[in-house]
Scaffold this active site. Structure first.
Site, PDB file in Angstrom:
ATOM      1  N   HIS A 285      -9.139   3.792  -1.549  1.00  0.00           N
ATOM      2  CA  HIS A 285      -7.775   3.291  -1.374  1.00  0.00           C
ATOM      3  C   HIS A 285      -7.389   2.334  -2.505  1.00  0.00           C
ATOM      4  O   HIS A 285      -7.311   1.130  -2.301  1.00  0.00           O
ATOM      5  CB  HIS A 285      -7.679   2.616   0.000  1.00  0.00           C
TER       6      HIS A 285
ATOM      7  N   CYS B 178       0.823  -1.214   0.000  1.00  0.00           N
ATOM      8  CA  CYS B 178       0.000   0.000   0.000  1.00  0.00           C
ATOM      9  C   CYS B 178       0.854   1.261   0.000  1.00  0.00           C
ATOM     10  O   CYS B 178       0.317   2.362  -0.131  1.00  0.00           O
ATOM     11  CB  CYS B 178      -0.941  -0.009   1.201  1.00  0.00           C
TER      12      CYS B 178
END
Lengths: 387, 130
Positions: free
Chosen positions: A336, A87
């Site tokens: 996200h 991420c």
């Protein structure tokens, strides 16, 4: 080392983009950034692309080449490199681009991030994201990514007395900000009850404690500060960009509720920028889960351990608070797309510092980004400022 | 997970065999072949853990990956073994039974399988110690 500035930014709307392909996402973001900087493709010296798992999400590897190709730069033979750190892939791509310019190796460099997550089902997505943690010793025994953050939340609540309602307030605040961001996946405010009545994912975390599955891309263009005014009247200087590592598995950390890599990256970023915590006017933090924002505010050094829940409750981190946290809506509301998030954070801070964030504008001249890979095994912090 | 990838980890997964560093005395599970403290001065040897420890933190997994969906809700915890090493494992107990600090010991259990006709995977889970 040369001083570096951001001269252009672009971001696609975030969301479940069934109609848009992986390659169209990054072409869209790149075109927006080029248009913003008013430059043409021929002027680009190098590309860095943050992407976590195109191999599993869309069965495509060799992303650097693909992006150079569809950006029209392949026949010009512009070097293009994919950067991966789960991420925090986007944050790393940004730091690589900044380093390339600072070193004198290149002048005009694009840092992009892209993730197309909705072409596979939820089960496959959960499994792919679990690869951000230790596959052999966390994933295989049955850990999910939300499950790992849930174990942080349990440890934190047990030790510091954070309430379930205070956790919910992080999501409520970020949805309030997201409702003011036209690129956000969720442009809708929620209440504490929305969070508390949503289904349990991994106790004590509920659905509205979790960032969503998102398609999206973002791109920023960096150049030497001394050349920045050739391209823009509002260059934003990169005051520092620092990266740190920690153990891949949560169970091996010194402290379950402290991301030591955040502490290390933040300390380094402040040291390089010669700034103090009080100099920061706004921050985009990695709130993949509500508990992650609580830990981030503390581990970045904005308050002591155990205080962030109370500060959130008191409005300290709201848009009109002392330190606005996640004016974009954060990962929770803005969305996200894992590889794109680190670049979107830079995009948001640049828009804020230029005064172009319209409905969610906060005052300030210095902003910070905080991008986390996995449960904290990689962290990148960058500080940006008005010139 | 491929058969070879699972097979080479059987000693660790079946019997909690990790490693320790003879130089500094630290015990590692999952095993490490390089001591992060002593680095090149470290001497790594196999170490069989007693299998007892306590729950450091835990969660109840309600949404799992496909391989574990049939087990939900299940208890997942970070367990600290008495020798000091920590690992992530399922706790075989009801979801109301688990608590921070609870004493546990290891048991040999089926962890999963590769589809209906694929190989079965076994390994360590923990149960409460009364």
């Amino acid at each position: 080392m040369r001083k570096v500035a951001v001269i252009g930014v672009g971001c696609t709307p975030f969301g479940e983009k069934w109609e848009t392909s992986f390659r169209n996402l990054f072409v869209d973001a790149g075109a927006r950034a080029l248009e913003d900087a008013a430059i043409s493709g021929e002027q680009i010296d190098e590309l860095f692309v943050g992407n976590m798992s195109a191999g599993r999400f869309v069965d495509q590897e060799h992303i650097g080449a693909l992006i150079a190709d569809y950006a029209g730069l392949a026949t010009k033979h512009v070097p293009s490199t994919r950067v991966e750190a789960a991420c925090s892939s986007g944050g790393l791509a940004f730091r690589q681009a900044v380093t390339a310019v600072a070193s004198g190796n290149a002048d005009i460099v694009v840092a992009a991030g892209v993730e197309k997550m909705t072409d596979v089902g939820t089960g496959a997505t959960v499994d792919t994201l679990a690869g951000a943690a230790d596959r052999e010793w966390e994933g295989f025994p049955g850990a999910t990514f939300p499950g790992l953050y849930a174990m942080i939340a349990r440890d934190y609540m047990h030790r510091f007395g954070l309430t379930r309602e205070q956790l919910a307030m992080v999501a409520v605040k970020n949805h309030r900000n997201g409702a003011r961001n036209p690129n956000a996946q969720f442009q809708k405010e929620i209440s504490i009850d929305t969070v508390m009545q949503s289904s349990l994912v991994a106790d004590p975390l509920r659905l509205f404690d979790c960032s969503p599955i998102t398609d999206g891309a973002a791109a920023v263009i960096v150049a030497p500060l001394e050349r920045a005014r050739e391209f823009t009247d509002t260059p934003i200087q990169v005051l520092s960009s620092a990266q740190a590592s920690d153990t891949i598995a949560l169970h091996d950390r010194r402290d379950i509720s402290t991301l030591d890599a955040t502490v290390a990256a933040a300390n380094r970023a402040f040291q390089l920028a010669r700034l103090e915590r009080k100099d920061i006017d706004m921050v985009e933090v990695h709130d993949c889960f509500t508990i992650a924002e609580i830990c981030a505010i503390e581990d970045l050094g904005f308050c002591s351990k155990g205080e962030a829940g109370r500060l959130t409750e008191e409005g300290y981190t709201a848009l009109d608070g002392t330190l606005p946290v996640n004016p974009s809506g954060g990962l929770k509301a803005c969305g996200h797309p894992v590889g794109a998030t680190g670049i979107k954070q830079v995009y948001e801070i640049v828009m804020q510092l230029r005064g172009e964030a319209s409905g969610r504008q906060v005052d300030g001249e210095i902003g910070m980004t905080h991008n986390v890979g996995g449960t904290g095994a990689t962290v990148v912090c960058s500080i940006l400022g008005v010139v | 997970m491929s058969v070879a990838r699972f097979w080479r980890k059987q000693p660790q997964r079946y019997n909690l065999i990790g490693t320790s560093c003879e130089t500094c005395g630290r015990a590692f599970f999952p095993p490490r072949s390089f001591c992060p403290e002593c680095r090149r001065d470290g001497k790594i040897v196999d170490h069989a853990f007693a299998g007892t420890g306590h729950v450091v933190t835990f969660t109840i997994i309600r949404t799992a990956s496909e391989a574990f969906e049939h087990l939900t809700p299940y208890v997942l915890a970070i367990v600290e073994l008495d020798e000091g090493a920590r690992l992530t494992s399922q706790i075989v107990c009801t979801i109301d039974e688990v608590s921070i600090g609870m004493r546990v010991k290891n048991v040999f259990r089926k962890l999963g399988s590769d589809g209906e006709s694929g190989p079965l995977y076994y390994g360590t889970k923990f149960i409460p110690v009364k």
